[in-house]
Design a protein around this motif. Structure first.
Motif: not given
Length: 178
Positions: A4-22
């Motif tokens: 639960n501690d690192w999931l939001p960080t990884v999830g935010g990073t993934i979403l950020g990278l997906a946003g950059v990709y899009v």
């Protein structure tokens, strides 16, 4: 460290990278669209320039052709006006040189057909005229009605050629106006 501690960080990073990709993908599409639009505009401008250049060439060629048919008709008219007179122009020297060749590539199909019809009518008139000249020498009766009919055929086709040229050149000017 719990999941639960690192999931939001990884999830935010993934979403950020997906946003950059899009964003990159969208930017690339916009760029491709802009390039395609620019290419289409350039092609259109080049086409307009080619058409204008072709139209100017056609106008020049039609001017030469109209001068030839007018000069040729003038020669035929001189012969027609004095078929029994002594002031006839010499047949070999007076007929204007023919037009055509590479210039004919710029003629419309209709102008080409009318040009051939005009040449045929002129040749028929000249043939009839030579026959009439021979008949004069032999003191046979001239067939002035046939000579008049051939002259009228030349005149009719001359008018058709000039009218067709006016239509074609006028139609282009009308279409090229904004």
């Amino acid at each position: 460290m719990a999941v639960n501690d690192w999931l939001p960080t990884v999830g935010g990073t993934i979403l950020g990278l997906a946003g950059v990709y899009v964003t990159l993908k969208s930017g690339k599409r916009q760029q491709e669209t802009a390039v395609a639009v620019a290419r289409m505009q350039a092609e259109h401008q080049a086409q307009v320039v080619r058409e204008e250049r072709g139209q100017r060439r056609r106008e020049t060629v039609y001017k030469e052709l109209s001068q030839w048919v007018i000069d040729t008709h003038g020669y035929v008219r001189k012969l027609h006006e004095e078929p029994a007179g002594k002031k006839r122009p010499d047949l070999p020297d007076a007929l204007p040189p023919s037009v055509g060749g590479s210039e004919a590539l710029w003629w419309s199909h209709e102008i080409g057909v009318l040009y051939q019809e005009f040449r045929r009518a002129v040749n028929e008139f000249l043939s009839r005229f030579r026959s009439a000249r021979s008949a004069e020498v032999g003191e046979e009766k001239l067939d002035l009605n046939a000579l008049n009919a051939e002259f009228e055929a030349c005149t009719k086709v001359l008018r058709q050629i000039l009218d067709r040229m006016r239509i074609e050149l006028g139609a282009h000017r009308h279409h090229s106006r904004p």
